[in-house]
Scaffold this active site. Structure first.
Site, PDB file in Angstrom:
ATOM      1  N   GLY A 191       0.762  11.386  -1.657  1.00 47.44           N
ATOM      2  CA  GLY A 191       1.272  10.598  -0.542  1.00 47.44           C
ATOM      3  C   GLY A 191       2.743  10.318  -0.724  1.00 47.44           C
ATOM      4  O   GLY A 191       3.293  10.556  -1.794  1.00 47.44           O
ATOM      5  N   PRO A 193       6.419   8.530  -1.160  1.00 48.25           N
ATOM      6  CA  PRO A 193       6.847   7.541  -2.156  1.00 48.25           C
ATOM      7  C   PRO A 193       6.625   6.117  -1.641  1.00 48.25           C
ATOM      8  O   PRO A 193       6.789   5.871  -0.448  1.00 48.25           O
ATOM      9  CB  PRO A 193       8.350   7.805  -2.313  1.00 48.25           C
ATOM     10  CG  PRO A 193       8.583   9.152  -1.756  1.00 48.25           C
ATOM     11  CD  PRO A 193       7.515   9.413  -0.741  1.00 48.25           C
ATOM     12  N   GLY A 194       6.237   5.255  -2.536  1.00 55.02           N
ATOM     13  CA  GLY A 194       6.117   3.841  -2.173  1.00 55.02           C
ATOM     14  C   GLY A 194       4.860   3.470  -1.419  1.00 55.02           C
ATOM     15  O   GLY A 194       4.740   2.378  -0.888  1.00 55.02           O
ATOM     16  N   THR A 195       3.891   4.387  -1.360  1.00 58.94           N
ATOM     17  CA  THR A 195       2.669   4.083  -0.627  1.00 58.94           C
ATOM     18  C   THR A 195       1.622   3.389  -1.494  1.00 58.94           C
ATOM     19  O   THR A 195       0.549   3.055  -1.017  1.00 58.94           O
ATOM     20  CB  THR A 195       2.048   5.362  -0.030  1.00 58.94           C
ATOM     21  OG1 THR A 195       2.073   6.387  -1.022  1.00 58.94           O
ATOM     22  CG2 THR A 195       2.843   5.824   1.180  1.00 58.94           C
ATOM     23  N   GLY A 196       1.943   3.196  -2.764  1.00 58.22           N
ATOM     24  CA  GLY A 196       1.028   2.438  -3.613  1.00 58.22           C
ATOM     25  C   GLY A 196       0.149   3.286  -4.522  1.00 58.22           C
ATOM     26  O   GLY A 196      -0.931   2.848  -4.914  1.00 58.22           O
ATOM     27  N   LYS A 197       0.612   4.484  -4.876  1.00 58.09           N
ATOM     28  CA  LYS A 197      -0.186   5.343  -5.758  1.00 58.09           C
ATOM     29  C   LYS A 197      -0.289   4.740  -7.159  1.00 58.09           C
ATOM     30  O   LYS A 197      -1.371   4.673  -7.739  1.00 58.09           O
ATOM     31  CB  LYS A 197       0.423   6.751  -5.827  1.00 58.09           C
ATOM     32  CG  LYS A 197       0.436   7.444  -4.471  1.00 58.09           C
ATOM     33  CD  LYS A 197       1.026   8.845  -4.529  1.00 58.09           C
ATOM     34  CE  LYS A 197       2.519   8.868  -4.722  1.00 58.09           C
ATOM     35  NZ  LYS A 197       3.266   8.258  -3.605  1.00 58.09           N
ATOM     36  N   HIS A 413      27.108   5.385  22.814  1.00 54.50           N
ATOM     37  CA  HIS A 413      26.234   6.350  22.163  1.00 54.50           C
ATOM     38  C   HIS A 413      24.825   5.754  21.943  1.00 54.50           C
ATOM     39  O   HIS A 413      23.826   6.333  22.363  1.00 54.50           O
ATOM     40  CB  HIS A 413      26.869   6.775  20.830  1.00 54.50           C
ATOM     41  CG  HIS A 413      26.062   7.759  20.047  1.00 54.50           C
ATOM     42  ND1 HIS A 413      26.411   9.078  19.943  1.00 54.50           N
ATOM     43  CD2 HIS A 413      24.925   7.622  19.336  1.00 54.50           C
ATOM     44  CE1 HIS A 413      25.520   9.708  19.198  1.00 54.50           C
ATOM     45  NE2 HIS A 413      24.601   8.839  18.805  1.00 54.50           N
ATOM     46  N   GLU A 414      24.800   4.592  21.342  1.00 54.29           N
ATOM     47  CA  GLU A 414      23.496   3.983  21.048  1.00 54.29           C
ATOM     48  C   GLU A 414      22.777   3.555  22.325  1.00 54.29           C
ATOM     49  O   GLU A 414      21.555   3.643  22.411  1.00 54.29           O
ATOM     50  CB  GLU A 414      23.649   2.799  20.091  1.00 54.29           C
ATOM     51  CG  GLU A 414      24.298   3.123  18.745  1.00 54.29           C
ATOM     52  CD  GLU A 414      23.618   4.242  17.971  1.00 54.29           C
ATOM     53  OE1 GLU A 414      22.419   4.519  18.222  1.00 54.29           O
ATOM     54  OE2 GLU A 414      24.286   4.868  17.124  1.00 54.29           O
ATOM     55  N   HIS A 417      20.870   6.503  23.661  1.00 55.37           N
ATOM     56  CA  HIS A 417      19.572   6.676  22.993  1.00 55.37           C
ATOM     57  C   HIS A 417      18.546   5.686  23.542  1.00 55.37           C
ATOM     58  O   HIS A 417      17.413   6.055  23.871  1.00 55.37           O
ATOM     59  CB  HIS A 417      19.710   6.419  21.486  1.00 55.37           C
ATOM     60  CG  HIS A 417      20.382   7.519  20.721  1.00 55.37           C
ATOM     61  ND1 HIS A 417      20.006   8.838  20.805  1.00 55.37           N
ATOM     62  CD2 HIS A 417      21.384   7.480  19.801  1.00 55.37           C
ATOM     63  CE1 HIS A 417      20.764   9.568  19.989  1.00 55.37           C
ATOM     64  NE2 HIS A 417      21.617   8.757  19.370  1.00 55.37           N
TER      65      HIS A 417
HETATM   66  P1  ADP Z   1       4.088   4.924  -5.346  1.00 54.34           P
HETATM   67  O1  ADP Z   1       3.529   5.005  -6.724  1.00 54.34           O
HETATM   68  O2  ADP Z   1       3.179   5.513  -4.294  1.00 54.34           O
HETATM   69  O3  ADP Z   1       5.488   5.423  -5.197  1.00 54.34           O
HETATM   70  P2  ADP Z   1       4.007   2.122  -5.892  1.00 54.34           P
HETATM   71  O4  ADP Z   1       2.598   1.939  -6.276  1.00 54.34           O
HETATM   72  O5  ADP Z   1       4.995   2.211  -6.992  1.00 54.34           O
HETATM   73  O6  ADP Z   1       4.164   3.377  -4.941  1.00 54.34           O
HETATM   74  O7  ADP Z   1       4.401   0.962  -4.876  1.00 54.34           O
HETATM   75  C1  ADP Z   1       5.529   0.160  -5.081  1.00 54.34           C
HETATM   76  C2  ADP Z   1       5.262  -1.265  -4.640  1.00 54.34           C
HETATM   77  O8  ADP Z   1       5.057  -1.355  -3.234  1.00 54.34           O
HETATM   78  C3  ADP Z   1       4.011  -1.875  -5.223  1.00 54.34           C
HETATM   79  O9  ADP Z   1       4.239  -2.389  -6.492  1.00 54.34           O
HETATM   80  C4  ADP Z   1       3.665  -2.940  -4.220  1.00 54.34           C
HETATM   81  O10 ADP Z   1       4.428  -4.095  -4.428  1.00 54.34           O
HETATM   82  C5  ADP Z   1       4.091  -2.334  -2.921  1.00 54.34           C
HETATM   83  N1  ADP Z   1       2.963  -1.675  -2.251  1.00 54.34           N
HETATM   84  C6  ADP Z   1       2.869  -0.368  -1.927  1.00 54.34           C
HETATM   85  N2  ADP Z   1       1.700  -0.119  -1.299  1.00 54.34           N
HETATM   86  C7  ADP Z   1       1.033  -1.274  -1.246  1.00 54.34           C
HETATM   87  C8  ADP Z   1      -0.252  -1.662  -0.731  1.00 54.34           C
HETATM   88  N3  ADP Z   1      -1.076  -0.790  -0.127  1.00 54.34           N
HETATM   89  N4  ADP Z   1      -0.617  -2.958  -0.851  1.00 54.34           N
HETATM   90  C9  ADP Z   1       0.209  -3.856  -1.426  1.00 54.34           C
HETATM   91  N5  ADP Z   1       1.406  -3.557  -1.937  1.00 54.34           N
HETATM   92  C10 ADP Z   1       1.834  -2.288  -1.842  1.00 54.34           C
HETATM   93 ZN    ZN Z   2      22.852   9.103  17.734  1.00 55.61          ZN
END
Ligand code: ADP
Ligand code: ZN
Length: 576
Positions: A191, A193-197, A413-414, A417
């Site tokens: 997934g 980045p930053g989705t909570g893996k 411009h904006e 859009h």
């Molecule tokens: P990934 O590993 O997918 O890049 P992370 O697990 O490091 O993402 O997520 C970074 C931070 O974002 C987490 O520590 C949390 O604070 C927040 N976060 C991301 N997804 C969730 C979620 N589903 N629920 C709660 N917090 C989340």
């Molecule tokens: Zn533009």
């Protein structure tokens, strides 16, 4: 490696050279004792584990070194590679060159001081760097309070459902073994980045009450063949010693990329990958160790990783939908004094395509803003500012530097859009349009929120292209064809890409299954260019018809700098 670090490293290398020249005398004297021979592979492994203290390098076939835990010195084969010294230095080893000789007590004294200083300097730097890179597996002890569980993961319901049985297995591997159940040894989280893996993997360990060993795939990709593999073995050894547990490998793609066919295959990566597969194969049933790997590029992974008995369960950790976003916002607003005027439902609606990490960051930024202000609560303004920051980088402080004429261009411009978005599709919502410049380089931005959909229709794509082109079209209408600016280059690129996909990938151009067309890049280019031109003309006409609304928007933007969706709708309605 950042620039500063590189500079320091450069200085260190020069110092090392100076030291090494002087060191000649010193080492000549200590050559009397007969050193023991060590295999090169064993030497490299010792380097990988940080057990080598110093190396004396020369042009000879052999090199001498000392270990951190013994007085004796050893020899091994000298690979005589150009970057070998740098490799040793990066590993935090003090290196001296034994070619030149020097004389005199003073020289020896200076040398000892230099080498010792250097040794401590490099050691401190690299051990700090190594810890930062997560080289040493982080182990979260299950004792004490629960560190993290499924309650800390909002949304991601399907993913949770998909790993529940693994948690049960981690709790009681013997039970599963008794029934002869074969559990997956590896699970792949994929997934954005930053989705909570990472969070999810940590929660699995937390739920089961077992240790969590986290590393990153990039830690294993090393310059020297065998080092990565040694690290993998070390990681698994430590995990096995700790008993049941979760091994988490972030960025698995760094070491598990598809093997490039033939030419100069990366030996090091291949060995590391093989070591990982061997270690995973080596688990006997019921060990209670599960390897979780994460990637945002599952498509580039080596098939070997995905075969049965390896990472054969794939779980998608996707971007949150609106309900999940609301849940994540709820979770992360706990312990934050939000003013009652803040509407989290609306914020959840306005944050399509935000990851969990972005939502968390948004609330945190808002809290920081409120704390700086010293107000009682976090106010809607704090949220608004944080929202911009998340969308377009942080606000630039110095606005006076931007000339009035440029502000006007940006405003038109904006507005283009925004107007095109509202007029072309009633389901489109404008979240925000602003002429406040951001550090990311854009003069302003218009954030439109398309409805969340599984599929996009031909009409949707045409609208998207028109919205992208509307910025340039508005500039042309107001300032004339010759005065359009470079500010639209991103838009044009986006429109062109969509137009090409429209024609080739989605087969929406003339002749749906025209295979010749799909393959012929020139034809695709010609047809998509024609499409873009047509849509640009349509956009010009659309904006011309609604010129008073366009002008009203631009003027309001120039005075207010920022408008939200409701204000945009209001202005357009009042001009209808
Ligand atoms: P990934 O590993 O997918 O890049 P992370 O697990 O490091 O993402 O997520 C970074 C931070 O974002 C987490 O520590 C949390 O604070 C927040 N976060 C991301 N997804 C969730 C979620 N589903 N629920 C709660 N917090 C989340
Ligand atoms: Zn533009």
């Amino acid at each position: 490696m950042n620039l500063k670090y590189r500079n320091i490293l450069g200085v260190v290398v020069i110092l090392a050279l100076v030291g090494a020249v002087l060191a000649g005398a010193f080492f000549r004297d200590s050559r009397n004792t007969q050193p023991e021979f060590m295999e090169y592979a064993a030497f490299i492994e010792a380097v990988a584990y940080g057990r080598v203290k110093s190396v004396s390098l020369g042009d000879g076939a052999m090199l001498r070194f000392t270990l951190a835990d013994s007085e004796a010195s050893y020899t091994t084969n000298n690979p005589r590679r150009g970057d070998f010294k740098e490799f040793l230095l990066l590993a935090g080893i003090s290196v001296s060159e034994s070619t030149t000789t020097g004389e005199g007590l003073l020289q020896i004294g200076v040398t000892i001081a230099l080498v010792a200083g250097l040794f401590f300097f490099i050691r401190r730097r690299t051990s700090a760097g190594m810890a930062k890179a997560g080289l040493t597996p982080v182990t979260v002890k299950p004792h004490g309070q629960k560190l993290c569980g499924f309650d800390d993961v909002a949304g991601n319901l399907e993913a949770k459902e998909n790993v529940k049985d693994i948690v049960d297995y981690l709790k009681e591997p013997e039970r599963f073994a008794r029934y002869g159940a074969r559990m997956p040894r590896g699970i792949l989280f994929h997934g954005k980045p930053g989705t909570g893996k990472t969070l999810m993997a940590r929660a699995m360990a937390g739920e089961a009450g077992v240790p969590f060993h986290a590393v990153s795939g990039s830690d294993f990709v090393q310059m020297y063949v065998g080092v990565g593999a040694a690290r993998v073995r070390d990681l698994f050894k430590k995990a096995r010693e700790a008993g049941r547990g979760v091994i988490f490998i972030d960025e698995i793609d760094a070491l598990g990329k598809k093997r490039s066919d033939g030419v100069n295959g990366n030996d090091e990566r291949e060995q590391t990958l093989n070591a990982l597969l061997t270690e995973m194969q080596g688990f006997s049933e019921g060990t209670g160790i599960v390897v979780v790997a994460a990637t945002n590029r599952p498509d580039i992974l080596d098939e070997a990783l995905l075969r049965p008995g390896r990472f054969d369960r794939r779980v998608e950790i996707g971007l949150p939908d609106m309900n999940a976003r609301r849940a994540i916002l709820d979770l992360h607003s706990q312990g934050k004094p939000l003013s009652r005027e803040i509407d989290l439902d609306k914020l959840a609606r306005d944050t399509v395509f935000f990851s969990g990490a972005m939502l968390e960051g948004l609330l945190n930024d808002a809290a920081i803003g409120a704390a700086r202000r010293g107000g009682e609560d976090i106010l809607p303004e704090d949220i608004t500012t944080a929202y911009y920051t998340a969308l377009a980088g942080s606000e630039k402080k110095d606005r006076s530097a931007i000339r009035d004429h440029e502000r006007a261009i940006t405003a038109w411009h904006e507005s283009g859009h925004a107007l095109a978005a509202v007029l072309s599709d009633p389901e489109n919502r404008v979240a925000k349009v602003t002429i406040i410049p951001s550090t990311s380089g854009a003069g302003g931005f218009c954030a439109t929120i398309p409805p969340e959909r599984m599929y996009y229709t031909k009409q949707d794509l045409r609208r998207q292209i028109k919205i992208s082109l509307a910025g340039r079209a508005a500039e042309e209408l107001r300032f004339g064809e010759d005065n359009v600016t470079t500010g639209a280059s991103n838009d044009i690129e986006k429109a062109t890409t969509t137009a090409m996909q429209y024609v080739s990938k989605f087969g929406m151009g003339t002749g749906i299954a025209d295979r010749a067309l799909l393959k012929d890049n020139r034809k695709v280019a010609v047809e998509s260019a024609a499409l873009t031109d047509t849509l640009y003309r349509e956009t010009l006409i659309l904006l011309q018809k609604n010129y008073s609304a366009l002008e009203a928007l631009a003027e309001r933007l120039l005075t207010k700098e920022t408008l939200d969706g409701d204000e945009v709708a209001e202005i357009i309605d009042s001009c209808a």
